[in-house]
Design an enzyme around this catalytic site. Structure first.
Site, PDB file in Angstrom:
ATOM      1  N   GLY A  84       0.569  -9.184  12.337  1.00  0.00           N
ATOM      2  CA  GLY A  84       1.348  -8.681  11.204  1.00  0.00           C
ATOM      3  C   GLY A  84       2.120  -7.401  11.506  1.00  0.00           C
ATOM      4  O   GLY A  84       2.627  -7.195  12.619  1.00  0.00           O
ATOM      5  N   VAL A  88     -12.330   0.194  11.077  1.00  0.00           N
ATOM      6  CA  VAL A  88     -11.986   1.550  10.615  1.00  0.00           C
ATOM      7  C   VAL A  88     -12.984   2.095   9.594  1.00  0.00           C
ATOM      8  O   VAL A  88     -13.037   3.303   9.375  1.00  0.00           O
ATOM      9  CB  VAL A  88     -10.550   1.637  10.035  1.00  0.00           C
ATOM     10  CG1 VAL A  88      -9.519   1.392  11.123  1.00  0.00           C
ATOM     11  CG2 VAL A  88     -10.350   0.703   8.852  1.00  0.00           C
ATOM     12  N   ASN A  95      -2.662   1.574   9.621  1.00  0.00           N
ATOM     13  CA  ASN A  95      -2.034   0.341   9.118  1.00  0.00           C
ATOM     14  C   ASN A  95      -3.055  -0.694   8.634  1.00  0.00           C
ATOM     15  O   ASN A  95      -2.719  -1.540   7.808  1.00  0.00           O
ATOM     16  CB  ASN A  95      -1.166  -0.253  10.240  1.00  0.00           C
ATOM     17  CG  ASN A  95      -0.774  -1.689   9.962  1.00  0.00           C
ATOM     18  OD1 ASN A  95       0.142  -1.965   9.197  1.00  0.00           O
ATOM     19  ND2 ASN A  95      -1.507  -2.638  10.557  1.00  0.00           N
ATOM     20  N   GLY A 136      -5.386  -2.823   6.642  1.00  0.00           N
ATOM     21  CA  GLY A 136      -5.462  -2.915   5.182  1.00  0.00           C
ATOM     22  C   GLY A 136      -5.900  -4.298   4.766  1.00  0.00           C
ATOM     23  O   GLY A 136      -5.710  -5.265   5.505  1.00  0.00           O
ATOM     24  N   LYS A 144      -8.199  -9.957  -7.802  1.00  0.00           N
ATOM     25  CA  LYS A 144      -8.822 -10.625  -8.954  1.00  0.00           C
ATOM     26  C   LYS A 144      -8.254  -9.990 -10.207  1.00  0.00           C
ATOM     27  O   LYS A 144      -7.999  -8.780 -10.223  1.00  0.00           O
ATOM     28  CB  LYS A 144     -10.346 -10.429  -8.978  1.00  0.00           C
ATOM     29  CG  LYS A 144     -11.141 -11.426  -8.160  1.00  0.00           C
ATOM     30  CD  LYS A 144     -11.235 -12.799  -8.814  1.00  0.00           C
ATOM     31  CE  LYS A 144     -11.901 -13.763  -7.833  1.00  0.00           C
ATOM     32  NZ  LYS A 144     -11.636 -15.159  -8.097  1.00  0.00           N
ATOM     33  N   ASN A 188       0.432  -3.868  -9.599  1.00  0.00           N
ATOM     34  CA  ASN A 188       0.648  -5.305  -9.427  1.00  0.00           C
ATOM     35  C   ASN A 188      -0.509  -6.058 -10.077  1.00  0.00           C
ATOM     36  O   ASN A 188      -1.673  -5.679  -9.900  1.00  0.00           O
ATOM     37  CB  ASN A 188       0.722  -5.644  -7.934  1.00  0.00           C
ATOM     38  CG  ASN A 188       1.435  -6.942  -7.666  1.00  0.00           C
ATOM     39  OD1 ASN A 188       2.149  -7.450  -8.539  1.00  0.00           O
ATOM     40  ND2 ASN A 188       1.250  -7.491  -6.488  1.00  0.00           N
ATOM     41  N   TYR A 210      -6.298  -2.711  -5.060  1.00  0.00           N
ATOM     42  CA  TYR A 210      -5.294  -2.496  -4.006  1.00  0.00           C
ATOM     43  C   TYR A 210      -4.276  -1.434  -4.437  1.00  0.00           C
ATOM     44  O   TYR A 210      -3.961  -0.505  -3.678  1.00  0.00           O
ATOM     45  CB  TYR A 210      -4.602  -3.825  -3.721  1.00  0.00           C
ATOM     46  CG  TYR A 210      -3.622  -3.811  -2.582  1.00  0.00           C
ATOM     47  CD1 TYR A 210      -4.062  -3.847  -1.261  1.00  0.00           C
ATOM     48  CD2 TYR A 210      -2.244  -3.784  -2.811  1.00  0.00           C
ATOM     49  CE1 TYR A 210      -3.158  -3.850  -0.209  1.00  0.00           C
ATOM     50  CE2 TYR A 210      -1.335  -3.790  -1.775  1.00  0.00           C
ATOM     51  CZ  TYR A 210      -1.794  -3.827  -0.469  1.00  0.00           C
ATOM     52  OH  TYR A 210      -0.885  -3.831   0.564  1.00  0.00           O
ATOM     53  N   LYS A 216      -3.592   2.168  -2.658  1.00  0.00           N
ATOM     54  CA  LYS A 216      -2.295   2.518  -2.069  1.00  0.00           C
ATOM     55  C   LYS A 216      -1.643   3.708  -2.786  1.00  0.00           C
ATOM     56  O   LYS A 216      -0.903   4.474  -2.171  1.00  0.00           O
ATOM     57  CB  LYS A 216      -1.371   1.293  -2.071  1.00  0.00           C
ATOM     58  CG  LYS A 216      -1.878   0.142  -1.181  1.00  0.00           C
ATOM     59  CD  LYS A 216      -1.971   0.551   0.279  1.00  0.00           C
ATOM     60  CE  LYS A 216      -2.252  -0.623   1.197  1.00  0.00           C
ATOM     61  NZ  LYS A 216      -2.329  -0.238   2.623  1.00  0.00           N
TER      62      LYS A 216
HETATM   63  P1  NAI Z   1      -2.424  -8.586   7.858  1.00  0.00           P
HETATM   64  O1  NAI Z   1      -3.552  -9.080   7.033  1.00  0.00           O
HETATM   65  O2  NAI Z   1      -1.506  -9.575   8.478  1.00  0.00           O
HETATM   66  O3  NAI Z   1      -2.971  -7.624   9.007  1.00  0.00           O
HETATM   67  C1  NAI Z   1      -3.905  -6.611   8.729  1.00  0.00           C
HETATM   68  C2  NAI Z   1      -4.714  -6.336   9.971  1.00  0.00           C
HETATM   69  O4  NAI Z   1      -5.682  -5.318   9.634  1.00  0.00           O
HETATM   70  C3  NAI Z   1      -5.502  -7.564  10.456  1.00  0.00           C
HETATM   71  O5  NAI Z   1      -5.302  -7.749  11.850  1.00  0.00           O
HETATM   72  C4  NAI Z   1      -6.937  -7.203  10.130  1.00  0.00           C
HETATM   73  O6  NAI Z   1      -7.901  -7.759  11.023  1.00  0.00           O
HETATM   74  C5  NAI Z   1      -6.909  -5.678  10.212  1.00  0.00           C
HETATM   75  N1  NAI Z   1      -8.043  -5.066   9.514  1.00  0.00           N
HETATM   76  C6  NAI Z   1      -8.544  -5.412   8.301  1.00  0.00           C
HETATM   77  N2  NAI Z   1      -9.643  -4.683   8.028  1.00  0.00           N
HETATM   78  C7  NAI Z   1      -9.838  -3.860   9.085  1.00  0.00           C
HETATM   79  C8  NAI Z   1     -10.818  -2.890   9.409  1.00  0.00           C
HETATM   80  N3  NAI Z   1     -11.830  -2.625   8.584  1.00  0.00           N
HETATM   81  N4  NAI Z   1     -10.725  -2.225  10.585  1.00  0.00           N
HETATM   82  C9  NAI Z   1      -9.715  -2.500  11.445  1.00  0.00           C
HETATM   83  N5  NAI Z   1      -8.753  -3.424  11.202  1.00  0.00           N
HETATM   84  C10 NAI Z   1      -8.816  -4.099  10.035  1.00  0.00           C
HETATM   85  O7  NAI Z   1      -1.631  -7.582   6.903  1.00  0.00           O
HETATM   86  P2  NAI Z   1      -0.142  -6.988   6.989  1.00  0.00           P
HETATM   87  O8  NAI Z   1       0.666  -7.688   5.969  1.00  0.00           O
HETATM   88  O9  NAI Z   1       0.323  -6.905   8.364  1.00  0.00           O
HETATM   89  O10 NAI Z   1      -0.426  -5.523   6.393  1.00  0.00           O
HETATM   90  C11 NAI Z   1      -0.531  -4.358   7.181  1.00  0.00           C
HETATM   91  C12 NAI Z   1      -0.563  -3.148   6.259  1.00  0.00           C
HETATM   92  O11 NAI Z   1       0.607  -3.131   5.460  1.00  0.00           O
HETATM   93  C13 NAI Z   1      -1.743  -3.153   5.281  1.00  0.00           C
HETATM   94  O12 NAI Z   1      -2.195  -1.838   5.085  1.00  0.00           O
HETATM   95  C14 NAI Z   1      -1.117  -3.687   4.001  1.00  0.00           C
HETATM   96  O13 NAI Z   1      -1.833  -3.287   2.858  1.00  0.00           O
HETATM   97  C15 NAI Z   1       0.250  -3.045   4.090  1.00  0.00           C
HETATM   98  N6  NAI Z   1       1.278  -3.684   3.282  1.00  0.00           N
HETATM   99  C16 NAI Z   1       1.636  -4.982   3.498  1.00  0.00           C
HETATM  100  C17 NAI Z   1       2.615  -5.549   2.717  1.00  0.00           C
HETATM  101  C18 NAI Z   1       3.062  -6.953   2.899  1.00  0.00           C
HETATM  102  O14 NAI Z   1       3.866  -7.411   2.072  1.00  0.00           O
HETATM  103  N7  NAI Z   1       2.619  -7.692   3.905  1.00  0.00           N
HETATM  104  C19 NAI Z   1       3.295  -4.788   1.655  1.00  0.00           C
HETATM  105  C20 NAI Z   1       2.846  -3.435   1.538  1.00  0.00           C
HETATM  106  C21 NAI Z   1       1.879  -2.913   2.330  1.00  0.00           C
END
Ligand code: NAI
Length: 251
Positions: free
Chosen positions: A24, A68, A94, A96, A101, A153, A159, A163
């Site tokens: 991601g 983390v 990053n 997240g 729910k 949201n 969430y 944020k």
């Molecule tokens: P994703 O789910 O594709 O990737 C998130 C990564 O974080 C995964 O590889 C996961 O294994 C890792 N992760 C989860 N819990 C963890 C932990 N405890 N320790 C270490 N790594 C952990 O998500 P995406 O979409 O790439 O999101 C990345 C960031 O961007 C997040 O913080 C998300 O909240 C934020 N975000 C994403 C949006 C979107 O539309 N995709 C919009 C706004 C913010």
């Protein structure tokens, strides 16, 4: 003085950590940092397995299996980075999660896990690294918030709160970190096409896309390039800011 136009490796000599980098947005941040010349540590949960080593190989970086939320996450990261690279210049929080729910069913487990990963962990790791002096002078902290932390949201009380908390945290930490020559900023992405948003039910997903005036989901690189600015010398005098990355947002 103004940087020369040929200065195409703005992060040369810098050590950068990206959490949640197996896939991601995090994986693309790692890619952009590597392009800009940084040495990149890509961190993700042990369960990320192969995906993490694949990202590390792709960017010529080093993989670190790190949850983390582990109480000793800052210590482990500090030790790893100090032993191999002598410290850290850039940290991107990053990693997240979502545990959506509607309010009536928003149990404490969902609430706590999202607050822990998205808000408590970045705080603990930043303060841990600073206390140990591992984050160098001139260092950069970049947190990943969300438009959901600005506008809220449906189904995302946990969430959105996490944020929004990130934004408050960045505001509060900026003056303290600036005493140590470290900047801290956040990005607040809108709807970005990743595995996280692919898991959202179709109707909600379409509504998310429509919240951007681009009328489509953003790409991971849109977020990564904004983060690269916060990591680069071009943003030396920029701290305590939140930048929305969602086209000309309607929010
Ligand atoms: P994703 O789910 O594709 O990737 C998130 C990564 O974080 C995964 O590889 C996961 O294994 C890792 N992760 C989860 N819990 C963890 C932990 N405890 N320790 C270490 N790594 C952990 O998500 P995406 O979409 O790439 O999101 C990345 C960031 O961007 C997040 O913080 C998300 O909240 C934020 N975000 C994403 C949006 C979107 O539309 N995709 C919009 C706004 C913010």
């Amino acid at each position: 003085s103004v940087a020369p136009a040929s200065w195409d490796k703005p992060l040369a000599g810098k050590v950068a950590v990206v959490t949640g980098a197996a896939r991601g947005i995090g994986a693309t941040i790692a890619e952009v940092f590597a392009r800009d010349g940084a040495t990149v540590i890509v961190a993700d949960i042990p369960a990320a397995g192969e995906a993490l080593s694949e990202t590390a190989n792709k960017v010529g970086g080093t993989a670190l299996a790190l949850d983390v939320t582990a109480p000793d996450a800052a210590e482990r990261l500090a030790e790893f980075a100090t032993e191999r690279f002598g410290g850290i210049d850039i940290v991107v929080h990053n990693a997240g999660i979502t545990r959506d729910k509607l309010l009536a069913n928003m149990d404490e487990g969902r609430w706590n896990s999202v607050i822990n990963v998205n808000l408590a962990a970045p705080h603990r790791i930043t303060t841990g690294l600073v206390a140990k002096g591992v984050l160098k002078e001139g260092g950069r902290v970049i947190d990943v918030s969300s438009i959901a932390g600005i506008a809220g949201n449906r189904g995302q009380t946990n969430y959105g709160a996490s944020k929004a908390g990130v934004i408050g945290m960045v505001d509060a930490e900026a003056p303290l970190l600036s005493e140590k020559g470290i900047t801290i900023n956040a990005v607040a992405p809108g709807f970005i096409e990743t595995a996280m948003t692919a898991a959202i039910p179709l109707g909600t997903r379409e509504a998310g896309r429509l919240m951007s005036s681009l009328l489509q989901g953003g790409q991971t690189v849109d977020v990564a390039e904004t983060i690269a600015y916060f990591a680069s010398p071009a943003s030396n005098a920029v701290s305590g800011n939140v930048v929305r990355v969602c086209g000309q947002s309607l929010i």
